[in-house]
Motif scaffolding. Sequence first.
Motif, PDB file in Angstrom:
ATOM      1  N   PRO A 213       4.822  -7.738   4.610  1.00  0.00           N
ATOM      2  CA  PRO A 213       3.353  -7.747   4.683  1.00  0.00           C
ATOM      3  C   PRO A 213       2.704  -6.383   4.874  1.00  0.00           C
ATOM      4  O   PRO A 213       1.553  -6.199   4.488  1.00  0.00           O
ATOM      5  CB  PRO A 213       3.073  -8.654   5.885  1.00  0.00           C
ATOM      6  N   LEU A 214       3.393  -5.399   5.467  1.00  0.00           N
ATOM      7  CA  LEU A 214       2.755  -4.126   5.757  1.00  0.00           C
ATOM      8  C   LEU A 214       2.273  -3.435   4.483  1.00  0.00           C
ATOM      9  O   LEU A 214       1.201  -2.838   4.459  1.00  0.00           O
ATOM     10  CB  LEU A 214       3.714  -3.204   6.517  1.00  0.00           C
ATOM     11  N   LYS A 215       3.051  -3.545   3.409  1.00  0.00           N
ATOM     12  CA  LYS A 215       2.639  -2.930   2.149  1.00  0.00           C
ATOM     13  C   LYS A 215       1.309  -3.483   1.683  1.00  0.00           C
ATOM     14  O   LYS A 215       0.427  -2.756   1.212  1.00  0.00           O
ATOM     15  CB  LYS A 215       3.727  -3.157   1.103  1.00  0.00           C
ATOM     16  N   TRP A 216       1.125  -4.790   1.808  1.00  0.00           N
ATOM     17  CA  TRP A 216      -0.107  -5.431   1.339  1.00  0.00           C
ATOM     18  C   TRP A 216      -1.267  -5.134   2.279  1.00  0.00           C
ATOM     19  O   TRP A 216      -2.411  -4.983   1.827  1.00  0.00           O
ATOM     20  CB  TRP A 216       0.125  -6.933   1.193  1.00  0.00           C
ATOM     21  N   MET A 217      -0.995  -5.025   3.562  1.00  0.00           N
ATOM     22  CA  MET A 217      -2.042  -4.634   4.509  1.00  0.00           C
ATOM     23  C   MET A 217      -2.536  -3.221   4.200  1.00  0.00           C
ATOM     24  O   MET A 217      -3.745  -2.957   4.199  1.00  0.00           O
ATOM     25  CB  MET A 217      -1.509  -4.726   5.937  1.00  0.00           C
ATOM     26  N   ALA A 218      -1.603  -2.298   3.953  1.00  0.00           N
ATOM     27  CA  ALA A 218      -1.974  -0.920   3.640  1.00  0.00           C
ATOM     28  C   ALA A 218      -2.738  -0.851   2.317  1.00  0.00           C
ATOM     29  O   ALA A 218      -3.715  -0.103   2.183  1.00  0.00           O
ATOM     30  CB  ALA A 218      -0.722  -0.043   3.589  1.00  0.00           C
ATOM     31  N   GLN A 219      -2.303  -1.644   1.331  1.00  0.00           N
ATOM     32  CA  GLN A 219      -2.985  -1.654   0.036  1.00  0.00           C
ATOM     33  C   GLN A 219      -4.402  -2.191   0.175  1.00  0.00           C
ATOM     34  O   GLN A 219      -5.346  -1.657  -0.416  1.00  0.00           O
ATOM     35  CB  GLN A 219      -2.201  -2.504  -0.961  1.00  0.00           C
ATOM     36  N   GLY A 220      -4.568  -3.258   0.965  1.00  0.00           N
ATOM     37  CA  GLY A 220      -5.900  -3.785   1.206  1.00  0.00           C
ATOM     38  C   GLY A 220      -6.798  -2.772   1.883  1.00  0.00           C
ATOM     39  O   GLY A 220      -7.981  -2.641   1.535  1.00  0.00           O
ATOM     40  N   MET A 221      -6.268  -2.037   2.851  1.00  0.00           N
ATOM     41  CA  MET A 221      -7.056  -1.024   3.536  1.00  0.00           C
ATOM     42  C   MET A 221      -7.376   0.152   2.605  1.00  0.00           C
ATOM     43  O   MET A 221      -8.463   0.735   2.691  1.00  0.00           O
ATOM     44  CB  MET A 221      -6.318  -0.531   4.776  1.00  0.00           C
ATOM     45  N   ARG A 222      -6.460   0.506   1.708  1.00  0.00           N
ATOM     46  CA  ARG A 222      -6.752   1.576   0.746  1.00  0.00           C
ATOM     47  C   ARG A 222      -7.921   1.194  -0.157  1.00  0.00           C
ATOM     48  O   ARG A 222      -8.732   2.044  -0.537  1.00  0.00           O
ATOM     49  CB  ARG A 222      -5.508   1.899  -0.086  1.00  0.00           C
ATOM     50  N   SER A 223      -8.007  -0.094  -0.493  1.00  0.00           N
ATOM     51  CA  SER A 223      -9.115  -0.533  -1.350  1.00  0.00           C
ATOM     52  C   SER A 223     -10.459  -0.368  -0.653  1.00  0.00           C
ATOM     53  O   SER A 223     -11.502  -0.258  -1.310  1.00  0.00           O
ATOM     54  CB  SER A 223      -8.912  -2.004  -1.752  1.00  0.00           C
ATOM     55  N   VAL A 224     -10.453  -0.353   0.664  1.00  0.00           N
ATOM     56  CA  VAL A 224     -11.689  -0.212   1.436  1.00  0.00           C
ATOM     57  C   VAL A 224     -12.106   1.245   1.566  1.00  0.00           C
ATOM     58  O   VAL A 224     -13.282   1.592   1.385  1.00  0.00           O
ATOM     59  CB  VAL A 224     -11.523  -0.828   2.843  1.00  0.00           C
ATOM     60  N   PHE A 225     -11.147   2.121   1.852  1.00  0.00           N
ATOM     61  CA  PHE A 225     -11.490   3.482   2.264  1.00  0.00           C
ATOM     62  C   PHE A 225     -11.258   4.547   1.195  1.00  0.00           C
ATOM     63  O   PHE A 225     -11.746   5.672   1.348  1.00  0.00           O
ATOM     64  CB  PHE A 225     -10.702   3.843   3.528  1.00  0.00           C
ATOM     65  N   LEU A 226     -10.509   4.239   0.144  1.00  0.00           N
ATOM     66  CA  LEU A 226     -10.258   5.240  -0.892  1.00  0.00           C
ATOM     67  C   LEU A 226     -11.202   5.037  -2.076  1.00  0.00           C
ATOM     68  O   LEU A 226     -11.644   3.916  -2.346  1.00  0.00           O
ATOM     69  CB  LEU A 226      -8.804   5.170  -1.368  1.00  0.00           C
ATOM     70  N   PRO A 227     -11.506   6.101  -2.820  1.00  0.00           N
ATOM     71  CA  PRO A 227     -12.356   5.975  -4.015  1.00  0.00           C
ATOM     72  C   PRO A 227     -11.726   5.033  -5.050  1.00  0.00           C
ATOM     73  O   PRO A 227     -10.506   4.858  -5.084  1.00  0.00           O
ATOM     74  CB  PRO A 227     -12.429   7.415  -4.539  1.00  0.00           C
ATOM     75  N   GLU A 228     -12.570   4.469  -5.906  1.00  0.00           N
ATOM     76  CA  GLU A 228     -12.099   3.497  -6.889  1.00  0.00           C
ATOM     77  C   GLU A 228     -11.026   4.066  -7.814  1.00  0.00           C
ATOM     78  O   GLU A 228     -10.109   3.352  -8.221  1.00  0.00           O
ATOM     79  CB  GLU A 228     -13.280   2.988  -7.728  1.00  0.00           C
ATOM     80  N   ASN A 229     -11.132   5.351  -8.168  1.00  0.00           N
ATOM     81  CA  ASN A 229     -10.161   5.913  -9.103  1.00  0.00           C
ATOM     82  C   ASN A 229      -8.756   5.976  -8.524  1.00  0.00           C
ATOM     83  O   ASN A 229      -7.778   6.118  -9.266  1.00  0.00           O
ATOM     84  CB  ASN A 229     -10.602   7.307  -9.546  1.00  0.00           C
ATOM     85  N   PHE A 230      -8.617   5.829  -7.211  1.00  0.00           N
ATOM     86  CA  PHE A 230      -7.291   5.878  -6.595  1.00  0.00           C
ATOM     87  C   PHE A 230      -6.488   4.604  -6.850  1.00  0.00           C
ATOM     88  O   PHE A 230      -5.278   4.588  -6.628  1.00  0.00           O
ATOM     89  CB  PHE A 230      -7.405   6.127  -5.088  1.00  0.00           C
ATOM     90  N   GLN A 231      -7.153   3.544  -7.325  1.00  0.00           N
ATOM     91  CA  GLN A 231      -6.411   2.317  -7.587  1.00  0.00           C
ATOM     92  C   GLN A 231      -5.448   2.479  -8.758  1.00  0.00           C
ATOM     93  O   GLN A 231      -4.492   1.714  -8.896  1.00  0.00           O
ATOM     94  CB  GLN A 231      -7.355   1.151  -7.839  1.00  0.00           C
ATOM     95  N   THR A 232      -5.669   3.489  -9.597  1.00  0.00           N
ATOM     96  CA  THR A 232      -4.737   3.735 -10.697  1.00  0.00           C
ATOM     97  C   THR A 232      -3.380   4.215 -10.197  1.00  0.00           C
ATOM     98  O   THR A 232      -2.394   4.193 -10.943  1.00  0.00           O
ATOM     99  CB  THR A 232      -5.321   4.780 -11.672  1.00  0.00           C
ATOM    100  N   LEU A 233      -3.312   4.659  -8.930  1.00  0.00           N
ATOM    101  CA  LEU A 233      -2.048   5.110  -8.358  1.00  0.00           C
ATOM    102  C   LEU A 233      -1.213   3.943  -7.826  1.00  0.00           C
ATOM    103  O   LEU A 233      -0.043   4.127  -7.498  1.00  0.00           O
ATOM    104  CB  LEU A 233      -2.302   6.098  -7.216  1.00  0.00           C
TER     105      LEU A 233
END
Length: 270
Positions: A213-233
């Motif tokens: 679950p930690l990977k998905w928690m971190a990914q969910g938090m990245r979607s909140v705080f990182l710019p949209e273009n970072f989702q390509t990573l």
Amino acid sequence: MNALALGASRVSYETRVYFRSPDTLFFTFLFPVVMLGIFTTAFGSAGNVGTAPDGTGGISVGAYYLPGMLAAGMLLSGLQNLAVDIATEKGDGTLKRLGGTPLSPLSYFIGKIGQVFATGILQAALLLAVAHFVFGVDLPQNAGSWMTFAWVFVFGTITCALLGIALSSVPRSGKSATAVVIPMVLLLQFISGVYLQFYMLPEWMQNLASLFPLKWMAQGMRSVFLPENFQTLEPSGSWDLPLVALNLGIWLVVGVVLSLVTFRWIRKDA
């Protein structure tokens, strides 16, 4: 209703005990704040993360690591703290004594999970305040991002708390609890994008992290705080929030089942 009332009264007691333990306070409550400070200070001079080829754009090191530290805080406060705490209470006879009182396992669970929620909210608020006011990290300005933060936080906190209750049955004594739990938690943090940039990890390691679950928690938090273009990573090229919710939901159910199956006031082999 009596079980709920007893559980609610346990929340206050468990929270007071938590803040009276210096080692627990540092290694679960303050640890993400300390690590954010270390990473920001140590690697800040290397420049922004995700810059364009011409050196423009990107975000600061502190902004990039903030989502991972928030996810790690949920893991530490829930899984690590409860796994060690309950194993210790089982080893020193506290659970055996509680088992002889009107306190039911449900009330005990409510007290522990409530304590994790209370301390988790305070921890996240402190982490956001330090990131913004000390390291200059910009926080989201739209309600949608904060709604995503809220459900990822709630899902992740409950899931980690339940898994912590289940994991507490693994150590054979309170003294061995830290030796059993902490290496597992540390390994998860390294492969799940908390201390290392997730997109730079080998594919097999990313796939392994996706099982937890930690990977998905971190990914969910990245979607909140990182710019949209970072989702390509991300491995799939997007934040995949429905998949984040699905995986956390699955682990939440697993945590409920394992907690009910494995929890005992005393060890079965005692």
